[in-house]
Design a protein around this motif. Structure first.
Motif, PDB file in Angstrom:
ATOM      1  N   PHE A  59     -32.908  -4.869   5.136  1.00 10.20           N
ATOM      2  CA  PHE A  59     -32.400  -3.530   5.425  1.00 10.20           C
ATOM      3  C   PHE A  59     -31.099  -3.265   4.669  1.00 10.20           C
ATOM      4  CE2 PHE A  59     -34.773  -4.566   9.417  1.00 10.20           C
ATOM      5  CZ  PHE A  59     -35.834  -3.731   9.144  1.00 10.20           C
ATOM      6  N   MET A  60     -30.273  -4.292   4.598  1.00  9.14           N
ATOM      7  CA  MET A  60     -29.008  -4.153   3.878  1.00  9.14           C
ATOM      8  C   MET A  60     -29.268  -3.826   2.411  1.00  9.14           C
ATOM      9  SD  MET A  60     -25.690  -5.881   4.846  1.00  9.14           S
ATOM     10  CE  MET A  60     -24.165  -5.545   3.975  1.00  9.14           C
ATOM     11  N   SER A  61     -30.215  -4.548   1.792  1.00  6.68           N
ATOM     12  CA  SER A  61     -30.456  -4.291   0.377  1.00  6.68           C
ATOM     13  C   SER A  61     -31.121  -2.933   0.160  1.00  6.68           C
ATOM     14  CB  SER A  61     -31.247  -5.422  -0.293  1.00  6.68           C
ATOM     15  OG  SER A  61     -32.280  -5.872   0.531  1.00  6.68           O
ATOM     16  N   ILE A  62     -31.905  -2.470   1.115  1.00  7.24           N
ATOM     17  CA  ILE A  62     -32.473  -1.122   0.984  1.00  7.24           C
ATOM     18  C   ILE A  62     -31.343  -0.088   0.927  1.00  7.24           C
ATOM     19  CG2 ILE A  62     -33.738   0.679   2.244  1.00  7.24           C
ATOM     20  CD1 ILE A  62     -35.686  -1.527   3.124  1.00  7.24           C
ATOM     21  N   ARG A 122     -36.563  -9.012  -1.252  1.00  6.24           N
ATOM     22  CA  ARG A 122     -35.832  -9.646  -2.347  1.00  6.24           C
ATOM     23  C   ARG A 122     -36.731  -9.838  -3.572  1.00  6.24           C
ATOM     24  NH1 ARG A 122     -33.390 -14.556  -4.551  1.00  6.24           N
ATOM     25  NH2 ARG A 122     -35.316 -15.671  -4.124  1.00  6.24           N
ATOM     26  N   GLN A 123     -37.967 -10.290  -3.296  1.00  7.88           N
ATOM     27  CA  GLN A 123     -38.905 -10.508  -4.410  1.00  7.88           C
ATOM     28  C   GLN A 123     -39.273  -9.201  -5.088  1.00  7.88           C
ATOM     29  OE1 GLN A 123     -39.751 -13.217  -5.763  1.00  7.88           O
ATOM     30  NE2 GLN A 123     -39.069 -14.727  -4.259  1.00  7.88           N
ATOM     31  N   VAL A 124     -39.393  -8.131  -4.294  1.00  5.99           N
ATOM     32  CA  VAL A 124     -39.718  -6.830  -4.889  1.00  5.99           C
ATOM     33  C   VAL A 124     -38.600  -6.403  -5.838  1.00  5.99           C
ATOM     34  CG1 VAL A 124     -39.964  -4.360  -4.385  1.00  5.99           C
ATOM     35  CG2 VAL A 124     -41.239  -6.034  -3.052  1.00  5.99           C
ATOM     36  N   ILE A 125     -37.364  -6.614  -5.406  1.00  3.67           N
ATOM     37  CA  ILE A 125     -36.231  -6.240  -6.259  1.00  3.67           C
ATOM     38  C   ILE A 125     -36.251  -7.056  -7.554  1.00  3.67           C
ATOM     39  CG2 ILE A 125     -33.708  -6.292  -6.447  1.00  3.67           C
ATOM     40  CD1 ILE A 125     -33.684  -5.794  -3.358  1.00  3.67           C
ATOM     41  N   ILE A 126     -36.536  -8.341  -7.420  1.00  5.43           N
ATOM     42  CA  ILE A 126     -36.550  -9.205  -8.613  1.00  5.43           C
ATOM     43  C   ILE A 126     -37.734  -8.856  -9.520  1.00  5.43           C
ATOM     44  CG2 ILE A 126     -36.887 -11.602  -9.362  1.00  5.43           C
ATOM     45  CD1 ILE A 126     -35.203 -12.427  -6.922  1.00  5.43           C
ATOM     46  N   ASP A 237     -29.009 -11.266  -4.061  1.00  2.07           N
ATOM     47  CA  ASP A 237     -28.478 -12.346  -3.240  1.00  2.07           C
ATOM     48  C   ASP A 237     -27.190 -11.983  -2.513  1.00  2.07           C
ATOM     49  OD1 ASP A 237     -30.499 -14.258  -3.732  1.00  2.07           O
ATOM     50  OD2 ASP A 237     -29.708 -14.431  -5.777  1.00  2.07           O
ATOM     51  N   THR A 238     -26.469 -10.954  -3.003  1.00  2.00           N
ATOM     52  CA  THR A 238     -25.224 -10.627  -2.304  1.00  2.00           C
ATOM     53  C   THR A 238     -25.457  -9.692  -1.120  1.00  2.00           C
ATOM     54  OG1 THR A 238     -24.826  -8.888  -3.931  1.00  2.00           O
ATOM     55  CG2 THR A 238     -23.651 -10.954  -4.251  1.00  2.00           C
ATOM     56  N   ILE A 239     -26.490  -8.847  -1.179  1.00  2.00           N
ATOM     57  CA  ILE A 239     -26.728  -8.012   0.009  1.00  2.00           C
ATOM     58  C   ILE A 239     -28.158  -8.122   0.540  1.00  2.00           C
ATOM     59  CG2 ILE A 239     -24.936  -6.308  -0.486  1.00  2.00           C
ATOM     60  CD1 ILE A 239     -27.229  -4.398  -1.297  1.00  2.00           C
ATOM     61  N   GLY A 240     -28.871  -9.143   0.094  1.00  2.00           N
ATOM     62  CA  GLY A 240     -30.237  -9.240   0.611  1.00  2.00           C
ATOM     63  C   GLY A 240     -30.705 -10.678   0.665  1.00  2.00           C
ATOM     64  N   GLY A 241     -31.989 -10.826   0.924  1.00  7.53           N
ATOM     65  CA  GLY A 241     -32.580 -12.149   0.944  1.00  7.53           C
ATOM     66  C   GLY A 241     -32.269 -12.918   2.210  1.00  7.53           C
TER      67      GLY A 241
END
Lengths: 351, 251
Positions: A59-62, A122-126, A237-241
């Protein structure tokens, strides 16, 4: 009553902080603490009811990525981008939460489902690195020099962001207390003990759980968006995962999950600790003898881990919860003579 | 008030409840008895929505409630207790009842203060303390049974489903509990279906008794008629049968 006064005093001090000669670095640290404290508070709103989510990194990374991507790609101001990100994560919370709650996926299984959510996002972002920058991270484009209200960018003038962060953090504490004093709190406490018995007295179990999950997810998403606007750089990695998701859980455990200020204390302690360890040890080498040296990069994490174990064993209610218990038992255990006067604060405290 | 027709529940190849019909009039106390495994708890759980029936209909005041969710059925006006009390230990006694008082009305606008009033009413009705802090841990077996009843009453039911309210109580507590169910009906006009394994005390209070065995209704009628029924005596061999007869005589 007591805690209201304490919160009032803290609020006044915090508002005056930039004017009493706090240096830029300290102010930066405080802003970071406030942002994370808000995220942690959001997590504990559901976490305290046994809804242990290891998916809040998602949620944070979204919050960060949706806001930044909309700004960079179609020029949508964060004023709209942030609400969109909140909507996206609210919907995601429903999509994940509804089947879990409907089919009674609770406890460890719920934690595992949410853990997977962290990693999936996280994987979707990567995987979409052409758009999101992948694991190298992503930067919202600067909107001219200096402060931009449209882009919610405050340049290096930290005072503005400090007040934004302070306001949001205080709103977070108020939301926490609002939930704490609502009937939903009783329903959720009951649900965490016995879902069938709760339904038997009319509680809509799935709905109550969904409500608090969406609230919690949306708060954390907002923290992610704030983090992005403040740091002007985000990475998976700083706001997700899983890392961030666990960091959230650990900080709340350390601070205290059952108190409004517990997550904040957790944020202060874990972020200060991480900072102190980073500065004092950094990437130095530790030499045991003349020939045997270790790279000390992992030492901060090691110390962090050991402290967490110690906390979970000896202070399961966290620092705030532990102190509150100690205060209560101290006041309720009067030394012979001053017995009756000593009892008064104990009563006020529980009331 | 309640009309049940052709109610059937199968667990795999085992038929726990087989084509049972019964009805309950408004203001009645109906006893539902039978030996272990006779299907009475299964019927009870279908009435409260905890189990969906395989066939049959359950009509409450003309409305079909078979297969609805427990919280919906509670909202329509059916309160239930659990055989083994299931209090919320993280809440105080008053909070337990207030939760029921707030949510037990199908989510229709009940104010917090109204919920608390409902809770206090229900607790004083069953004779439990209404001070805000009293912990559930202070209650013994009888107290927990009372709390179960208070929770159900705080939802303001029209129909109360009482599940084996007497299990684990001593004789004087049993008499008290039975009297309490009687006065709940008399004073509040709440219809009661009372499922019980122990027959003695029940016979003194109920208007009508249904006897189940192997998922089928084998007898129904006034307590003394049922107690004299050969089939019932066969099912309740030994001391239970004597007790039943004795109770019928007393009644």
């Amino acid at each position: 009553m007591n805690s209201n006064i304490v919160i009032g005093i803290i609020a006044v001090i915090l508002c005056a902080l930039p004017f009493i000669g706090v240096e830029t670095y300290s102010l930066h640290l405080i802003i970071v603490i406030l942002i994370w404290a808000f995220a942690y508070t959001g997590w504990s709103i559901m976490g305290r009811f046994g809804l242990v989510s290891l998916g809040h990194g998602a949620f944070m990374s979204i919050g960060g990525y949706v806001t930044a991507l909309l700004w960079n790609n179609i020029g949508l101001s964060p004023w709209i981008g942030i609400p969109v990100s909140l909507l996206v994560s609210g919907l995601l919370a429903i999509v994940i939460g509804y089947p879990c709650f409907r089919y009674k996926i609770v406890g460890h299984y719920f934690a595992l489902v949410t853990l997977a959510l962290s990693e999936v996002v996280r994987q979707v972002i990567i995987a979409t690195r052409d758009t999101t920058g992948g694991s190298l991270g992503y930067t919202p484009e600067r909107h001219g020099e200096g402060i931009s209200i449209v882009a919610l960018q405050f340049s290096n003038d930290r005072i503005y962001f400090y007040y934004v962060a302070l306001f949001v953090w205080m709103a977070g504490i108020m939301i926490w207390r609002y939930v704490d004093q609502s009937m939903s709190r009783y329903a959720l406490e009951a649900i965490s003990e016995d879902e069938d018995a709760s339904a038997a007295v009319g509680v809509q179990v799935t709905r109550e759980k969904l409500k608090v999950t969406v609230l919690s997810a949306v708060m954390t998403t907002f923290a992610g968006a704030m983090y992005c606007q403040y740091q002007m750089f985000i990475s998976p990695d700083t706001i997700g995962g899983v890392g961030v998701s666990l960091q959230i859980v650990f900080a709340v455990v350390v601070g205290g999950i059952y108190n409004a200020l517990g997550p904040t204390v957790g944020a202060v302690i874990t972020i200060m600790l991480a900072e102190v360890l980073r500065i004092s040890i950094g990437t130095a080498s530790v030499c045991v003898s003349k020939d045997v040296c270790f790279n000390a990069a992992g030492v901060p994490l090691l110390i962090y881990g050991i402290l967490l174990i110690v906390f979970i064993i000896f202070l399961p209610k966290g620092i705030v919860g532990g102190v509150a218990d100690w205060w209560k038992s101290r006041s309720a255990d009067p030394p012979d003579a001053a017995g009756s006067t000593q009892l008064e604060p104990a009563k006020a405290k529980t009331g | 008030m309640l009309a049940v027709q052709g109610l059937t529940k199968k667990f795999g190849g085992f038929t726990a409840v087989d084509n049972v019909d019964f009805s309950v009039e408004k203001g009645e106390i109906v006893g539902l008895i039978g030996p272990n495994g006779s299907g009475k708890s299964t019927i009870f759980n279908m009435l409260s929505g905890n189990l969906p029936p395989n066939a049959g209909s359950i009509k409450l005041q003309g409305r079909e409630i078979a297969g609805l969710a427990p919280n919906v059925i509670c909202g329509i006006g059916v309160g239930r207790t659990f055989q083994i009390p299931r209090p919320f230990k993280r809440l105080s006694i008053l909070e337990n009842a207030a939760l029921a008082g707030f949510y037990g009305h199908g989510g229709s606008g009940i104010s917090k203060s109204q919920a608390w009033r409902n809770a206090e009413e229900a607790l004083s009705l069953v004779g439990l303390p209404t001070d805000a802090k009293a912990s559930v841990d202070t209650l013994g077996a009888a107290g927990l049974k009372k709390l179960e009843l208070a929770k159900a009453l705080a939802t303001k039911p029209n129909l109360l489903l009482a599940d084996e309210s007497l299990g684990g109580l001593d004789h004087s507590e049993m008499d008290q509990a039975a009297e309490m169910l009687g006065s709940i009906r008399n004073e509040l006009g709440i219809t009661i279906i009372w499922v019980e394994h122990i027959m003695g005390v029940l016979m003194k209070v109920v208007d009508r008794v249904m006897v189940l065995d192997h998922g089928e209704k084998i007898s129904e009628g006034k307590p003394h008629e049922v107690a004299a029924d050969k089939k019932v005596i066969e099912v309740y061999l030994g001391t239970d049968a004597e007790e039943t007869a004795a109770a019928a005589v007393r009644a």
